[in-house]
Design an enzyme around this catalytic site. Structure first.
Site, mmCIF file in Angstrom:
data_model
loop_
_atom_site.group_PDB
_atom_site.id
_atom_site.type_symbol
_atom_site.label_atom_id
_atom_site.label_comp_id
_atom_site.label_asym_id
_atom_site.label_seq_id
_atom_site.Cartn_x
_atom_site.Cartn_y
_atom_site.Cartn_z
ATOM 1 N N LYS A 286 5.042 -7.199 4.452
ATOM 2 C CA LYS A 286 4.108 -7.880 3.548
ATOM 3 C C LYS A 286 4.717 -9.190 3.059
ATOM 4 O O LYS A 286 5.916 -9.273 2.821
ATOM 5 C CB LYS A 286 3.914 -6.930 2.367
ATOM 6 C CG LYS A 286 2.617 -7.094 1.662
ATOM 7 C CD LYS A 286 2.455 -5.951 0.699
ATOM 8 C CE LYS A 286 1.401 -6.355 -0.307
ATOM 9 N NZ LYS A 286 0.900 -5.301 -1.079
ATOM 10 N N CYS B 207 7.349 -2.381 3.770
ATOM 11 C CA CYS B 207 5.993 -2.618 3.253
ATOM 12 C C CYS B 207 5.151 -3.347 4.289
ATOM 13 O O CYS B 207 4.394 -4.268 3.963
ATOM 14 C CB CYS B 207 5.990 -3.446 1.975
ATOM 15 S SG CYS B 207 7.022 -2.759 0.724
ATOM 16 N N ASP C 264 -7.777 -5.896 -7.508
ATOM 17 C CA ASP C 264 -7.286 -4.585 -7.951
ATOM 18 C C ASP C 264 -6.739 -3.884 -6.724
ATOM 19 O O ASP C 264 -6.515 -4.518 -5.693
ATOM 20 C CB ASP C 264 -8.442 -3.809 -8.597
ATOM 21 C CG ASP C 264 -7.929 -2.838 -9.660
ATOM 22 O OD1 ASP C 264 -6.984 -2.096 -9.351
ATOM 23 O OD2 ASP C 264 -8.465 -2.849 -10.782
ATOM 24 N N ASP C 265 -6.553 -2.562 -6.802
ATOM 25 C CA ASP C 265 -6.031 -1.858 -5.630
ATOM 26 C C ASP C 265 -7.023 -1.902 -4.466
ATOM 27 O O ASP C 265 -6.639 -1.823 -3.307
ATOM 28 C CB ASP C 265 -5.725 -0.400 -5.982
ATOM 29 C CG ASP C 265 -4.500 -0.332 -6.889
ATOM 30 O OD1 ASP C 265 -3.704 -1.299 -6.859
ATOM 31 O OD2 ASP C 265 -4.357 0.636 -7.644
ATOM 32 N N GLY D 94 -7.874 -8.147 1.371
ATOM 33 C CA GLY D 94 -7.246 -8.188 2.683
ATOM 34 C C GLY D 94 -5.797 -7.771 2.618
ATOM 35 O O GLY D 94 -5.315 -7.271 1.592
ATOM 36 N N HIS D 95 -5.104 -8.002 3.707
ATOM 37 C CA HIS D 95 -3.692 -7.663 3.785
ATOM 38 C C HIS D 95 -3.005 -8.751 4.603
ATOM 39 O O HIS D 95 -3.517 -9.180 5.634
ATOM 40 C CB HIS D 95 -3.521 -6.302 4.469
ATOM 41 C CG HIS D 95 -2.087 -5.924 4.621
ATOM 42 N ND1 HIS D 95 -1.365 -5.370 3.590
ATOM 43 C CD2 HIS D 95 -1.244 -6.048 5.676
ATOM 44 C CE1 HIS D 95 -0.119 -5.159 4.010
ATOM 45 N NE2 HIS D 95 -0.030 -5.564 5.264
ATOM 46 N N THR D 96 -1.860 -9.218 4.091
ATOM 47 C CA THR D 96 -1.144 -10.284 4.790
ATOM 48 C C THR D 96 0.274 -9.829 5.073
ATOM 49 O O THR D 96 0.937 -9.337 4.158
ATOM 50 C CB THR D 96 -1.081 -11.557 3.907
ATOM 51 O OG1 THR D 96 -2.390 -11.816 3.446
ATOM 52 C CG2 THR D 96 -0.573 -12.743 4.667
ATOM 53 N N ASP E 180 -12.248 -6.689 13.899
ATOM 54 C CA ASP E 180 -11.698 -7.425 15.035
ATOM 55 C C ASP E 180 -10.523 -8.253 14.547
ATOM 56 O O ASP E 180 -10.517 -8.677 13.388
ATOM 57 C CB ASP E 180 -12.766 -8.364 15.609
ATOM 58 C CG ASP E 180 -12.807 -8.281 17.122
ATOM 59 O OD1 ASP E 180 -11.732 -8.132 17.715
ATOM 60 O OD2 ASP E 180 -13.914 -8.369 17.687
ATOM 61 N N ASP F 210 -23.111 -9.196 21.760
ATOM 62 C CA ASP F 210 -22.375 -10.463 21.792
ATOM 63 C C ASP F 210 -21.354 -10.415 22.931
ATOM 64 O O ASP F 210 -20.787 -9.361 23.234
ATOM 65 C CB ASP F 210 -21.732 -10.794 20.443
ATOM 66 C CG ASP F 210 -20.774 -9.732 19.948
ATOM 67 O OD1 ASP F 210 -20.964 -8.537 20.308
ATOM 68 O OD2 ASP F 210 -19.839 -10.058 19.203
#
Ligand SMILES: Cc1cc2nc3c(=O)[nH]c(=O)nc-3n(C[C@H](O)[C@H](O)[C@H](O)COP(=O)(O)OP(=O)(O)OC[C@H]3O[C@@H](n4cnc5c(N)ncnc54)[C@H](O)[C@@H]3O)c2cc1C
Length: 754
Positions: A420, A417, A449-450, A540-542, A467, A628
């Site tokens: 995760k 996964c 939610d998803d 987000g994703h961790t 980024d 930038d």
């Protein structure tokens, strides 16, 4: 950023970088304890060595001679340095609250926060200069020195306090002022000095000969002694004592007995009558076994001693030992401090008097001896011995509360996964985070939610950017702020308004509690930055990884007609750069322990400064192009700006602002690892007018994190734009050159230098 091979299972938090803690940190650098993470919370990132403070004031030493730089020291110990001020402790929740971040969790806590002067006397806090905190003192003393040298009337300088600190400071200030007035040929400035003390003699606690000697020395230096005068009121230009005597003074220094901060009263820690933390001879709080204290702030029940740096220094080794013993569940060791210590008091002009118990000696050689001792002490913290790696230290025996689950030692730990992290860690962290509510967000972090669902803005176009980068500092909260700022910059550079962000997080393997705490610090810093520009973090994703990393995908919107591209620069435009260069070099230097903490602090400050007001200001000055400055460095981004225009640019290297320290590190040959890739565009740069080893030139390729904006602004608006940007807080904004017609130069050369 330090990488630990053993999962972190215990958080050891040191509050204050005082004389004992610097030794604790040094010993952790030599012999770390695997699985234990060291976090140092320090109000000042440079610790003043008290023994050399009078020498700094007298002008014998520089700032660097007299200060221990905590940055390289903590880095060497594999720890994290949080530049913050602790203001509360919750022993139940096991957290330390600070001024500028979410509470920090600890398993074991140690306090070495020193003391300050008792300013409860009416008017003392307002009208007198206190010697602690030293960082404030040095600023106020510098102002007083300036006023004295500019004066046309006699200057009366007073010191309240009859102890060694007060007397040594008086001699140092007198020496400095006499020297400066002589140099400036201002012998007309009449200086007079007063010493005021409630006691009937100077230097209570010292032998009679020393007391007498100092009385003679002060009198022969023309210092008026006011013994048995307890100051009860201070007004502007005046002190009043209990006896009714009033003394007129132009400058007053407050060097009275030590006092403890009032916030300790709310912690539940057992304190003595003067507010100092009561500890056993193991340096462990008498009321809270997982809290230790040392130095001035501690009062050892079994062995009361005067407040002195010598005792704080001596407590360093036993404190380190007992912190380790406490973590590993071993019995603590008692520490009996010596009854007497050698006291060396300097009297301004490289002359010192030493005493220990009944013995006294004095002379220039005593000063040189003190100087040798002090410099040898400081060298220990500058030239650090090699670390005994965690792998070579003995296997840790953790106390019984560490479970197999905490250690996460499952050899079959898979990367399924996407590695995760656990739902429990995520839920607990998300539950702690505080974010404003946003009307545009239909489904966001509060009811995950998803996927997140956001209202679109009719009549606008969607602007998207992503980024992500590895942590280059050990403070997750500050890293969160910088990462958010960095990722928002692309949106601002396009002239768009950010709306939502999705986080991409990598957390190093640690116990679930440690991972949750890290995630809270990291995301709190980021959310604070996003909230300030009305941007919702919606998901987000961790995942687990070797090193902490954070990035964001940011969405924004804009009316299509208002979109700012980087390619619109016109010949004749002025080039404006809003922030200094050098973050790549500085953090490369920090990794090698070569960057001073004050350089790093200044860079971190600029990296946390949002580009939003700058972008708005540049737009208001009708810029033709805006971008930038990030990973490709100034020249890489300038080249991108010019490529689609067929124009060239001239850059005046001496106008390009650099962060303090960047140039000296570059001169040492310390460069970011991306530098060589960025140099691949050198063929487009005509550097024939500059010397080969010009370090400003090399820093124009330095990759920037959360760098400034580079704008092409029509010449008639440029000056006003630069001054407005400076007014907005981009103090080092500069007009660094111009955009030219390409026909003036050889075709392959796009950037000329002047
Ligand atoms: C003029 C003068 C000269 C002196 N000379 C000598 C001498 O020659 N020899 C000697 O033995 N003693 C000397 N002393 C006494 C000496 O300064 C103290 O006893 C000594 O500094 C105590 O060390 P410490 O480790 O307890 O605290 P400190 O050295 O004061 O260090 C405490 C640290 O904690 C940090 N801190 C404070 N509050 C917080 C907070 N809330 N959160 C985070 N960080 C915090 C501060 O930034 C500071 O760096 C002198 C004192 C004075 C005033």
């Amino acid at each position: 950023m330090s990488v630990q091979s053993t999962p972190i299972v215990k958080d050891l938090v040191l509050v204050g970088g005082g004389h004992s803690h610097v030794e604790v940190i040094r010993r952790f650098a030599m012999r770390p304890l695997p699985g234990v993470r060291l976090t140092v919370v320090a109000r000042d990132v440079h610790t003043t060595y008290s023994g050399m403070l009078p020498g700094l004031v007298a002008g014998h030493y520089s700032f660097d001679d007299t200060h221990i730089d905590l940055g390289p020291l903590v880095h060497r110990a594999g720890g994290r340095l949080y530049h913050d001020n602790a203001i509360a402790i919750d022993p139940e929740a096991k957290t330390v609250s600070c001024l500028n971040r979410p509470p920090i969790s600890y398993d074991l806590l140690s306090l070495d926060i020193g003391s300050s002067q008792d300013t409860s006397v009416q008017g003392a806090a307002e009208f007198a200069i206190q010697v602690k905190p030293v960082s404030n003192f040095t600023l106020r003393w510098a102002e007083a020195e300036k006023r004295i040298l500019a004066s046309t009337t006699p200057q009366r300088v007073g010191f309240v306090g009859g102890g060694a600190g007060s007397i040594e400071l008086l001699f140092a200030i007198r020496h400095r002022l006499l020297k400066l007035t002589a140099y400036a040929n201002r012998k007309d400035i009449k200086l007079s000095f007063q010493l005021i003390t409630a006691s009937d003699r100077l230097l209570p606690g010292y032998n009679k000969r020393v007391q007498k000697k100092f009385e003679q020395l002060l009198r022969s230096a023309g210092v008026e002694l006011n013994l048995c005068e307890r100051v009860v009121k201070v007004q502007e230009g005046l002190v009043v004592s209990e006896s009714g005597k009033s003394i007129d003074l132009d400058h007053l220094f407050w060097v009275t007995e030590a006092s403890a901060p009032a916030w300790l009263n709310e912690t539940g820690l057992k304190l003595n009558a003067n507010g100092f933390i009561l500890v056993r001879d193991t340096l462990q709080s008498v009321s809270h076994p997982n809290i230790f204290a040392s130095g001035d702030i501690a009062a050892v029940v079994e062995y009361p001693r005067p407040k002195s740096g010598v005792f704080a220094v001596r407590q360093g080794p036993p404190l380190k030992e007992n912190l380790c013993r406490s973590i590993t569940g071993q019995p603590l060791r008692s520490f009996k401090p010596q009854r007497q210590s050698l006291s060396l008091i300097s009297i301004g002009d490289r002359y010192a008097i030493g005493s220990r118990g009944p013995f006294t000696l004095g002379g220039r050689w005593v000063w040189r001896w003190k100087d040798w001792i002090d410099r040898r002490f400081m060298k220990k913290y500058r030239e650090l011995p090699e670390m005994l790696s965690a792998a070579t230290t003995e296997t840790p025996i953790y106390s019984a509360d560490i479970t197999q689950h905490d250690l996460q030692t499952d050899p079959m730990r898979c990367g399924g996964c996407g590695s995760k992290i656990g739902d429990n860690v995520l839920r607990a962290a998300l539950g702690t985070l505080k974010q404003r509510s946003y009307n545009d967000v239909i489904i966001g972090l509060d009811e995950p939610d998803d996927a997140a669902v956001i209202k679109s803005k009719p009549g606008t176009v969607l602007v998207q950017t992503v980024d992500s980068f590895r942590a280059f500092i050990d403070d997750p909260y500050v890293f969160g702020q910088i990462s958010a700022n960095h990722c928002l910059s692309d949106i601002f550079a396009m002239g768009a308004t950010p709306q939502t962000a999705l986080a991409i997080v990598t957390l190093p393997l640690a116990s679930p509690k440690v991972m949750r705490n890290d995630l809270v610090q990291l995301m709190s810093g980021a959310i604070e930055v996003f909230d300030a520009v009305d941007t919702a973090v919606v998901g987000g994703h961790t995942n687990e990884g070797q090193e902490l990393a954070l990035g964001f995908a940011v969405n924004g919107y804009i009316d299509y007609e208002l979109l700012k591209r980087k390619g619109g620069a016109q010949a004749g435009d002025r080039l404006i750069l809003t922030k200094p260069l050098g973050t790549g070099v500085l953090f490369a230097g920090a990794m090698r322990g070569r960057a001073q903490s004050r350089w790093i602090e200044a860079a971190l400050h600029a990296m946390r400064q949002s580009n939003a007001p700058a972008a708005q200001c540049i737009r208001e000055h009708a810029s033709n192009a805006l971008t930038d400055v990030t990973g490709f460095g100034l020249f890489g981004h300038l080249l991108e700006m010019l490529r689609s225009t067929n124009n060239t640019a001239t850059v005046a290297l001496d106008r390009v602002a650099l962060f303090d320290g960047a140039r000296s590190l570059a001169d040492e040959g310390i460069l970011s690892s991306l530098q060589s890739t960025n140099l691949e565009i050198e063929g487009s740069i005509d550097a024939s007018s500059i010397e080969q080893d010009n370090s400003i030139y090399s820093l124009c390729f330095d990759p920037q994190t959360s760098g400034g904006l580079l704008a092409a602004v029509p010449e008639p608006n440029a000056e006003a734009c630069v001054s407005k940007l400076r007014e907005l807080g981009y103090a080092q904004t500069a007009d660094i050159g111009s955009v030219n017609h390409s026909s003036n130069t050889p075709s392959e050369m796009i950037i000329m230098l002047s």
